[in-house]
Design a protein around this motif. Structure first.
Motif, short mmCIF file in Angstrom:
data_model
loop_
_atom_site.label_atom_id
_atom_site.label_comp_id
_atom_site.label_asym_id
_atom_site.label_seq_id
_atom_site.Cartn_x
_atom_site.Cartn_y
_atom_site.Cartn_z
N LYS A 316 -31.99 26.59 47.58
CA LYS A 316 -31.37 27.85 48.00
C LYS A 316 -32.43 28.94 48.15
CE LYS A 316 -27.15 26.17 47.45
NZ LYS A 316 -26.19 25.97 48.56
N ASN A 317 -32.26 29.78 49.17
CA ASN A 317 -33.14 30.94 49.30
C ASN A 317 -32.47 32.15 48.67
OD1 ASN A 317 -31.40 32.25 51.25
ND2 ASN A 317 -32.16 30.76 52.77
N PRO A 318 -33.20 33.22 48.44
CA PRO A 318 -32.63 34.39 47.75
C PRO A 318 -31.40 34.97 48.42
CG PRO A 318 -35.01 34.54 47.75
CD PRO A 318 -34.66 33.36 48.61
N GLU A 319 -31.35 34.95 49.75
CA GLU A 319 -30.18 35.50 50.44
C GLU A 319 -28.92 34.69 50.15
OE1 GLU A 319 -33.14 35.02 51.79
OE2 GLU A 319 -33.72 37.14 51.95
N GLN A 320 -29.09 33.39 49.88
CA GLN A 320 -27.94 32.53 49.61
C GLN A 320 -27.40 32.70 48.19
OE1 GLN A 320 -30.10 28.91 50.88
NE2 GLN A 320 -28.34 28.48 52.21
N VAL A 321 -28.24 33.18 47.28
CA VAL A 321 -27.82 33.25 45.88
C VAL A 321 -27.56 34.67 45.40
CG1 VAL A 321 -29.14 31.16 45.40
CG2 VAL A 321 -30.17 33.38 44.93
N ILE A 322 -27.86 35.66 46.24
CA ILE A 322 -27.75 37.04 45.79
C ILE A 322 -26.33 37.39 45.36
CG2 ILE A 322 -27.43 37.88 48.15
CD1 ILE A 322 -29.34 39.70 45.34
N GLU A 323 -25.32 36.90 46.10
CA GLU A 323 -23.94 37.21 45.74
C GLU A 323 -23.56 36.53 44.42
OE1 GLU A 323 -21.18 36.35 48.81
OE2 GLU A 323 -22.10 37.73 50.26
N THR A 324 -24.02 35.30 44.23
CA THR A 324 -23.72 34.58 42.98
C THR A 324 -24.35 35.30 41.79
OG1 THR A 324 -23.62 32.47 44.15
CG2 THR A 324 -23.97 32.39 41.77
N VAL A 325 -25.60 35.72 41.93
CA VAL A 325 -26.28 36.43 40.84
C VAL A 325 -25.61 37.76 40.55
CG1 VAL A 325 -28.47 37.45 40.10
CG2 VAL A 325 -28.47 35.28 41.34
N ASP A 326 -25.19 38.46 41.61
CA ASP A 326 -24.53 39.75 41.41
C ASP A 326 -23.17 39.57 40.74
OD1 ASP A 326 -24.87 42.66 41.98
OD2 ASP A 326 -22.96 42.36 43.01
N ALA A 327 -22.48 38.48 41.04
CA ALA A 327 -21.20 38.20 40.38
C ALA A 327 -21.42 37.94 38.90
CB ALA A 327 -20.51 37.01 41.05
N LEU A 328 -22.51 37.25 38.57
CA LEU A 328 -22.85 37.04 37.16
C LEU A 328 -23.14 38.37 36.47
CD1 LEU A 328 -25.18 33.89 37.09
CD2 LEU A 328 -22.98 34.14 35.95
N ARG A 329 -23.92 39.20 37.14
CA ARG A 329 -24.23 40.52 36.57
C ARG A 329 -22.96 41.31 36.29
NH1 ARG A 329 -23.66 45.26 38.03
NH2 ARG A 329 -22.89 44.59 40.08
N GLU A 330 -22.02 41.27 37.23
CA GLU A 330 -20.78 42.00 37.08
C GLU A 330 -19.93 41.43 35.95
OE1 GLU A 330 -18.12 45.05 37.97
OE2 GLU A 330 -20.17 44.69 38.67
#
Length: 406
Positions: A316-330
């Motif tokens: 995965k590249n960063p653009e593909q995982v940014i939403e997943t990481v942000d959901a974890l943060r939230e």
């Protein structure tokens, strides 16, 4: 219900599978164990190697268990080398009793003082079992005679195989082993419990090939469990239960190129730790690890060290995982963590009883900052990790509780 999968995976399945397998083999031992007729020497090196490996990994319970199995097999296979005053069944019962105690025993270093104390404990248990089985005072007691007669009438099928003292001792040993195995479901406890089942089967269908097969099986399983326990200690973080930094290094070595790596850090953790104490700080780390371990998109969570965690997303590249990481943060930021108070009731209130209110309760919210980087052919793992750490620093400078890409 959360306890049930751990119980089944680490206790019930190994116990049931190995017990059934050994029982089937023992029923058809004439056909299945003929190849062991001329290999009675095999348990000696296998048990010796298993004891050596257990000692090297500081798992003393298996070290003692292997030595005791070795003594049992030697006393029966070569009585001229190690004469014994007891019958094989009595020796097997002794080993069963000692094994039930070893399940409760804590692994300790094999220093001389520990060796002496444990040897004295084992000898005392064996002597007590021998006294119970051979005590003239016990067997001549009218109460015992009456109880023995009632036992033979009520349980004739059991009385054919075990005397009343033997049945009582076996019941005591198995009850003790099962309590420990179910209260603390671990593969280490399961294997010792399975060995007790094997010993009971051997005592009733005794033959030297069957005993040799059980000894070989115990030695092989001991080595397997010792290595699995050591792997878990090396690659699992003890506090949080997720993969450790060493596991991160091994995991990324198998990925080669093209994966995203995320560095995450608990915001203001030091001041939080100073304010509420280290116990509450450990609560925070466990909660954060539990949330991170639910990551999707094929990601895997690791504890990097202290309050830092790492996520790896293969392919995965960063653009593909940014939403997943942000959901974890939230999800972490919205999680309301109740701090356990010193005056919190230790037991749940009974039905209809009003729960005792703590004098004070505190709910806190924890936030994390994330930095994302990409590992490819042109970027080494160390460089990608440094870039993710730099992005994490940008997230901290931007006010924390945010995600930044390198």
């Amino acid at each position: 219900m959360k306890y049930l999968p751990t119980l089944i995976n680490s206790t019930l399945l190994p116990v049931i599978a190995l017990s059934i397998g050994f029982t089937i083999i023992s029923l058809f031992q004439a056909e299945t164990l003929f190849w062991l007729q001329d290999k009675s020497w095999l348990p000696y090196p296998l048990l010796g190697i298993a004891a050596l490996i257990a000692s090297q990994f500081n798992q003393s319970r298996y070290f003692y268990a292997c030595l005791l199995w070795l003594l049992l097999f030697t006393s029966i296979d070569a009585p001229s080398l190690l004469p014994q005053p007891f019958s094989p069944n009595t020796l097997i019962l002794m080993l069963t009793g000692v094994t039930s105690v070893l399940i409760w025993h804590t692994d300790k270093s094999l220093r001389l003082s520990n060796l002496i104390l444990t040897s004295m404990l084992i000898a005392g248990i064996a002597a007590l079992i021998a006294w119970v089985l051979n005590s003239a005072v016990l067997t001549a007691n009218p109460v015992y005679q009456r109880s023995s007669h009632e036992y033979a009438v009520l349980l004739p099928w059991l009385a054919q195989h075990f005397s009343l003292p033997e049945a009582c001792l076996y019941a005591l040993f198995f009850a003790s082993a099962m309590v420990k195995t179910f209260v603390s479901p671990r593969l280490s406890h399961s294997l010792l419990a399975v060995s007790m089942v094997c010993l009971v089967i051997i005592s009733q269908r005794f033959s030297l090939p069957l005993l040799a097969f059980a000894a070989n099986l115990f030695a092989i399983m001991t080595v397997t469990v010792v290595l699995l326990n050591s792997h878990k200690m090396a690659f699992k973080d003890e506090l949080t239960g997720i993969a450790s930094r060493r596991a991160l290094m091994h995991f990324t070595q198998s990925l080669f190129n093209n994966y995203s790596i995320v560095m995450a850090d608990v915001d203001h953790f030091k001041s939080f730790n100073d304010k509420y104490g280290h116990d509450v700080g450990d609560q925070v780390l466990r909660m954060v690890a539990q949330q991170l371990n639910r990551v999707s998109q094929g990601g895997k969570a690791f504890r990097y060290g202290g309050e830092e965690f790492t996520l790896v997303f293969p392919g995965k590249n960063p653009e593909q995982v940014i939403e997943t990481v942000d959901a974890l943060r939230e999800s972490i930021a919205q999680y309301a963590m109740v701090i356990r108070q010193p005056d919190r009731p230790k037991r749940k209130p009974k039905a209809g009883q009003q729960p005792k209110q703590a004098t004070s309760s505190k709910t806190v919210h924890v936030t994390m900052s994330f930095g994302v980087a990409f590992k490819n052919k042109q970027v080494s793992f160390e460089s990608a990790l440094k870039q993710a750490d730099g992005a994490l620093y940008k997230a901290k400078k931007a006010g924390r509780n945010t995600v930044k890409i390198a």
